[in-house]
Write an enzyme that holds these catalytic residues in place. Structure first.
Site, PDB file in Angstrom:
ATOM      1  N   ASN A 110       0.827  -1.213   0.000  1.00 45.52           N
ATOM      2  CA  ASN A 110       0.000   0.000   0.000  1.00 45.52           C
ATOM      3  C   ASN A 110       0.859   1.260   0.000  1.00 45.52           C
ATOM      4  O   ASN A 110       1.979   1.260   0.502  1.00 45.52           O
ATOM      5  CB  ASN A 110      -0.928  -0.009   1.213  1.00 45.52           C
ATOM      6  CG  ASN A 110      -1.829  -1.236   1.217  1.00 45.52           C
ATOM      7  OD1 ASN A 110      -2.143  -1.763   0.157  1.00 45.52           O
ATOM      8  ND2 ASN A 110      -2.196  -1.698   2.389  1.00 45.52           N
ATOM      9  N   HIS A 127       5.665  -0.731  -2.988  1.00 44.55           N
ATOM     10  CA  HIS A 127       5.080  -0.031  -4.131  1.00 44.55           C
ATOM     11  C   HIS A 127       5.229   1.484  -3.995  1.00 44.55           C
ATOM     12  O   HIS A 127       4.503   2.254  -4.608  1.00 44.55           O
ATOM     13  CB  HIS A 127       3.609  -0.438  -4.331  1.00 44.55           C
ATOM     14  CG  HIS A 127       3.462  -1.830  -4.884  1.00 44.55           C
ATOM     15  ND1 HIS A 127       2.327  -2.581  -4.744  1.00 44.55           N
ATOM     16  CD2 HIS A 127       4.345  -2.606  -5.573  1.00 44.55           C
ATOM     17  CE1 HIS A 127       2.504  -3.771  -5.331  1.00 44.55           C
ATOM     18  NE2 HIS A 127       3.722  -3.801  -5.835  1.00 44.55           N
TER      19      HIS A 127
END
Ligand SMILES: [Zn+2]
Length: 258
Positions: A110, A127
């Site tokens: 996330n 990410h």
């Protein structure tokens, strides 16, 4: 309050016991831990933001290079949700467990900063993150702080204070490499852990989906909690299908108060 079956409660108890015995536990969290905080699972088919547009056309590195305006326009509603979101009981439970000495690392897919907002440390954001931005011309990295408000309010596109180039949020787009240093740290954590807890990830996005395999290859325990089954269910010690915002706090309670 949800009534849990005896079988689920037994699995929660068993999960708590394994975590309590762990020396080097790692958590891997995905979109499912943030949906209870109101952040859409933007990779999930049918429900997510991807279903309305072709991700390759707006959220790829190439698209950003050619039309950063289109990218920023697409991102605006999601960015607003991310900035406004608050951690939920699952994030808070992980923070409590870390404060008590459990879970050396939290690897997260996330970009919403909710683990950190809850008080967690050693969060590996594979990410990327929305907290910083990098200049597409001079590569200077800068905090997102002073750019977020004008962007969300008026759609103003952030420009580099050094050279005036367009800033790109440090979130990983399609066609973009994972942040190398963070990725190495995540692999290292998985190769040296004795337990990995997957929470709210369907394990569908590579290469992240392969991380639990690296832990299993070294003999680590695997616990999976997710709304839907994953490809590694058969190899897990425990699979808890359900809402992680309910399940993780129940596990934490057993570990910390029994
Ligand atoms: Zn610059």
């Amino acid at each position: 309050m949800t009534v849990h079956s005896a079988q689920i409660l037994e699995s929660i108890q068993y999960a708590a016991e394994i975590i309590r015995k762990s020396q080097h536990a790692v958590a891997l969290t995905g979109a499912g831990i943030s949906t209870p905080s109101g952040i859409p699972d933007f990779r999930s088919e049918g429900t997510g933001l991807w279903s309305r547009v072709d991700p390759m056309e707006v959220a790829s590195l190439n698209a950003f290079r050619y039309t950063p305006e289109g990218f920023y326009e697409w991102l605006r509603p999601l960015a607003t949700q991310i900035i406004d979101a608050e951690p939920n009981p699952a994030h808070q439970a992980f923070a409590r467990l870390q404060a008590a000495g459990y879970f050396e690392f939290i690897i997260t897919q996330n970009i919403d900063n909710l683990h950190q907002k809850a008080g967690s440390s050693h969060v590996l954001e594979i990410h990327g993150t929305f907290r910083t931005m990098s200049c597409t011309q001079c590569f200077e990295q800068t905090s997102s702080n002073c750019f977020i408000e004008p962007y969300i309010r008026d759609g103003q596109i952030p420009h580099c204070p050094q050279c005036g180039g367009i800033l790109k949020p440090d979130i990983i787009l399609y066609g973009e490499q994972l942040p190398l240093q963070t990725w190495y740290e995540a692999q290292n954590a998985c190769q040296n852990c004795d337990l990995i807890l997957v929470a709210g990830s369907s394990l569908e996005v590579l290469p992240v989906a392969g991380l639990p395999l690296q832990a299993l290859d070294r003999g680590a325990h695997l616990i999976i909690t997710n709304l839907s089954p994953t490809y590694l269910g058969a190899r897990a010690d425990i699979v808890l299908l359900g809402d992680v915002a309910e399940i993780i706090p129940l596990i934490a309670e057993r570990i910390l108060h029994d």
